[in-house]
Design a protein around this motif. Structure first.
Motif, PDB file in Angstrom:
ATOM      1  N   ARG A 173      12.542  -7.326   3.641  1.00  0.00           N
ATOM      2  CA  ARG A 173      13.715  -6.557   4.076  1.00  0.00           C
ATOM      3  C   ARG A 173      13.629  -5.160   3.462  1.00  0.00           C
ATOM      4  N   GLU A 174      14.230  -4.212   4.141  1.00  0.00           N
ATOM      5  CA  GLU A 174      14.321  -2.853   3.613  1.00  0.00           C
ATOM      6  C   GLU A 174      15.549  -2.781   2.703  1.00  0.00           C
TER       7      GLU A 174
ATOM      8  N   TRP B 134      17.289   0.107   0.087  1.00  0.00           N
ATOM      9  CA  TRP B 134      17.271   1.489  -0.436  1.00  0.00           C
ATOM     10  C   TRP B 134      15.998   2.246  -0.029  1.00  0.00           C
ATOM     11  N   GLY B 135      15.602   2.075   1.229  1.00  0.00           N
ATOM     12  CA  GLY B 135      14.430   2.798   1.719  1.00  0.00           C
ATOM     13  C   GLY B 135      13.116   2.299   1.160  1.00  0.00           C
ATOM     14  N   GLU B 136      13.101   1.049   0.712  1.00  0.00           N
ATOM     15  CA  GLU B 136      11.848   0.446   0.223  1.00  0.00           C
ATOM     16  C   GLU B 136      11.645  -0.907   0.898  1.00  0.00           C
ATOM     17  N   ASN B 137      10.403  -1.298   1.063  1.00  0.00           N
ATOM     18  CA  ASN B 137      10.114  -2.663   1.465  1.00  0.00           C
ATOM     19  C   ASN B 137      10.275  -3.572   0.256  1.00  0.00           C
TER      20      ASN B 137
ATOM     21  N   PHE C 176       0.274 -10.598   6.416  1.00  0.00           N
ATOM     22  CA  PHE C 176      -0.446 -11.536   7.275  1.00  0.00           C
ATOM     23  C   PHE C 176       0.231 -12.890   7.115  1.00  0.00           C
ATOM     24  N   ARG C 177       0.587 -13.510   8.227  1.00  0.00           N
ATOM     25  CA  ARG C 177       1.257 -14.808   8.195  1.00  0.00           C
ATOM     26  C   ARG C 177       0.625 -15.702   9.242  1.00  0.00           C
TER      27      ARG C 177
ATOM     28  N   GLU D 263       0.897  -1.164   0.000  1.00  0.00           N
ATOM     29  CA  GLU D 263       0.000   0.000   0.000  1.00  0.00           C
ATOM     30  C   GLU D 263       0.926   1.201   0.000  1.00  0.00           C
ATOM     31  N   GLY D 264       1.150   1.795  -1.172  1.00  0.00           N
ATOM     32  CA  GLY D 264       2.196   2.796  -1.296  1.00  0.00           C
ATOM     33  C   GLY D 264       3.524   2.115  -1.040  1.00  0.00           C
ATOM     34  N   LYS D 265       4.362   2.712  -0.215  1.00  0.00           N
ATOM     35  CA  LYS D 265       5.641   2.092   0.151  1.00  0.00           C
ATOM     36  C   LYS D 265       5.483   1.153   1.349  1.00  0.00           C
ATOM     37  N   GLY D 266       4.294   1.172   1.940  1.00  0.00           N
ATOM     38  CA  GLY D 266       4.043   0.316   3.100  1.00  0.00           C
ATOM     39  C   GLY D 266       3.553  -1.061   2.686  1.00  0.00           C
ATOM     40  N   VAL D 267       3.568  -1.981   3.630  1.00  0.00           N
ATOM     41  CA  VAL D 267       3.127  -3.357   3.381  1.00  0.00           C
ATOM     42  C   VAL D 267       2.237  -3.792   4.535  1.00  0.00           C
ATOM     43  N   ARG D 268       1.103  -4.375   4.170  1.00  0.00           N
ATOM     44  CA  ARG D 268       0.319  -5.106   5.171  1.00  0.00           C
ATOM     45  C   ARG D 268       0.652  -6.565   4.975  1.00  0.00           C
TER      46      ARG D 268
ATOM     47  N   ARG E 130      12.994  -3.904  12.140  1.00  0.00           N
ATOM     48  CA  ARG E 130      14.214  -4.147  11.371  1.00  0.00           C
ATOM     49  C   ARG E 130      14.857  -5.425  11.892  1.00  0.00           C
TER      50      ARG E 130
ATOM     51  N   GLN F  95      18.014   2.231   5.836  1.00  0.00           N
ATOM     52  CA  GLN F  95      17.369   3.502   5.466  1.00  0.00           C
ATOM     53  C   GLN F  95      15.898   3.491   5.863  1.00  0.00           C
ATOM     54  N   PRO F  96      15.354   4.665   6.233  1.00  0.00           N
ATOM     55  CA  PRO F  96      13.918   4.718   6.525  1.00  0.00           C
ATOM     56  C   PRO F  96      13.088   4.552   5.248  1.00  0.00           C
ATOM     57  N   ILE F  97      11.927   3.939   5.388  1.00  0.00           N
ATOM     58  CA  ILE F  97      11.023   3.728   4.248  1.00  0.00           C
ATOM     59  C   ILE F  97      10.009   4.862   4.182  1.00  0.00           C
TER      60      ILE F  97
ATOM     61  N   ARG G 192       4.063 -11.322  14.413  1.00  0.00           N
ATOM     62  CA  ARG G 192       2.809 -11.026  13.706  1.00  0.00           C
ATOM     63  C   ARG G 192       2.558  -9.548  13.897  1.00  0.00           C
TER      64      ARG G 192
ATOM     65  N   ILE H 169       0.474   3.680   5.712  1.00  0.00           N
ATOM     66  CA  ILE H 169       0.978   2.454   6.345  1.00  0.00           C
ATOM     67  C   ILE H 169       2.483   2.551   6.633  1.00  0.00           C
ATOM     68  N   GLU H 170       3.250   3.114   5.696  1.00  0.00           N
ATOM     69  CA  GLU H 170       4.710   3.131   5.927  1.00  0.00           C
ATOM     70  C   GLU H 170       5.119   4.049   7.084  1.00  0.00           C
TER      71      GLU H 170
ATOM     72  N   TYR I 113     -11.590  -8.546   4.637  1.00  0.00           N
ATOM     73  CA  TYR I 113     -11.326  -7.116   4.508  1.00  0.00           C
ATOM     74  C   TYR I 113     -11.037  -6.674   3.087  1.00  0.00           C
TER      75      TYR I 113
END
Lengths: 275, 275
Positions: free
Chosen positions: A96-97, A99-102, A49-50, A42-47, B96, B123-125, B47, B88-89, A67
């Motif tokens: 893993r992060e 370069w500032g991305e997930n 679920f595991r 979602e954008g640079k973020g991640v939801r 980390r 790096q921050p996301i 989780r 989200i990010e 959802y």
């Protein structure tokens, strides 16, 4: 081993139709019952679920269905454990992060004699070959490029690093940074792109039917990547051994075509034998 | 800004009683409505559930309540954004990998003039001061120690790194690697340890009552850390400005007592002003 599912699109799309067939393979139509995971960008973020319970009966998977999350990039995985206990830290996809991305990664196959990562900057948390390989990839990428390079440079670097690991075993994977999705086939990986004119599709695993005309608009492009096809009345492209595809906004924007499948040296075919 | 909630115990415990009061502060009894997140350790795995909707009404938070997850270490956060969009990010807690472990971090406060992390390994996301500070901490720790040092060395290193950031603003945080939990107070942080003889407690936010005798056994120890007390009939310890506490299996195993609270140079008190 396991099965992989990926989605890359140009409009936020829910993956419930595909995921509902896919998760049946986690204990009902197949035996990939050692946990499941699904990551939605979602954008640079991640939801993410595991669950270490089987995907077909996991309450966390029910929550995901309920959802109805829409996303441009989704990676899911159902596990049949080869290396590592059945627990949360060994459950794909891994994150893993970089370069500032997930970066989100899921693997199908089995790798042996991987490099020792126990003193590297990026170390595995669990005990799977998959996470170790992903850490190796992350470490190599960060060492090559201090800042994010171009997409083409990334695609080439991923091929180089994958080649370094090619003699370690079966290595089918899907990888995304939320902008693009890279698929690599070692033994089994298929994809298709849904776009206008949209039609109906029937799931292989439970005969569930959808009419995409009810859910899409002109211009939508949705690529689905899966270890084995999920629908019976659509044309899936089978990737070749050693092939790489780079998808962005539902389009295939770069490709390395592999060679017809060869048995790896150890004689295993990854999930092929379980399907 | 935001509020923090942490739990560290010697037996897997569900945090629903505390979380149900806490999440009311995300829009009902207080105004921390810019997203929430909660991370449950399970072994070395985590989780994590995050939403950019208010914690009190988020369906993801309902899901968390419903599945009653038991854990030894939990960190939750409700956000009132100061720096960074509501997405989200930018939603705490942040994760980390450090020395092959998941480290989970949540922050309350506001930091300015942080070091540039745009070419660092970690790096921050998103665009929060909080994630940048956590990346700085992770980078410093990995540079100091190639492999995981002792707990006491970690506790000392965290104090040193926090001191480097002390003049950047308000920096209350909770941090865990799944084994221990470290709390640092800049302006507001409280804790209590529940152990035998157990009794009843009443939530401040909605008068919900629990009798812990119905949920515990002799020998259980559960420490709860929160920005502000969650119950009205238990004795919470208020941390001092500059204080650090290291909890493990519900016990306080190390402490640095701070000094009575001082206003930071910028005159803000973090969440204190919003409570």
């Amino acid at each position: 081993m396991c099965q992989l599912l990926g989605m890359n699109c140009n409009t936020p799309t829910d993956i419930v139709f595909s995921f509902e067939g896919f998760r049946r393979r986690a204990g009902l139509t197949d035996s990939h019952s050692d946990g499941f995971g699904i990551a939605f960008f979602e954008g640079k973020g991640v939801r993410i679920f595991r669950d270490n319970r089987p995907g077909h009966s996991s309450p966390i998977a029910d929550c995901v269905k309920q959802y109805n999350i829409k996303s441009l990039n989704v990676i899911a995985h159902i596990r049949k454990a080869t290396q590592g206990e059945v627990n949360i830290e060994n459950t794909h996809p891994f994150i893993r992060e970089i370069w500032g991305e997930n970066w989100v990664f899921a693997h199908n196959g089995n790798l042996t004699d991987l490099p020792d990562m126990s003193e590297s900057f990026c170390q595995p948390i669990g005990s799977t070959d998959s996470e170790t390989a992903f850490c190796y990839m992350a470490e190599q990428l960060k060492n090559r490029f201090r800042k994010k390079p171009t997409e083409q440079e990334i695609f080439t670097a991923i091929q180089d690093i994958t080649a370094e690991l090619a003699d370690k075993g079966t290595f089918n994977f899907i990888l995304s940074n939320g902008e693009w999705m890279i698929a690599h086939c070692s033994t089994n990986l298929h994809y298709l792109t849904r776009q206008a004119p949209f039609g109906k599709a029937r799931r292989i695993d439970d005969d569930g039917v959808i009419d995409f005309r009810d859910h899409t608009k002109e211009g939508d492009k949705v690529t689905i990547i899966a270890t084995f096809p999920l629908t019976k009345d659509e044309v899936w492209t089978k990737m070749e051994h050693g092939g790489f595809v780079l998808f962005k906004e539902g389009d295939k924007i770069a490709e390395v075509i592999g060679t017809p499948k060869q048995l790896p040296d150890d004689g295993t075919l990854g999930c092929a034998q379980a399907a």
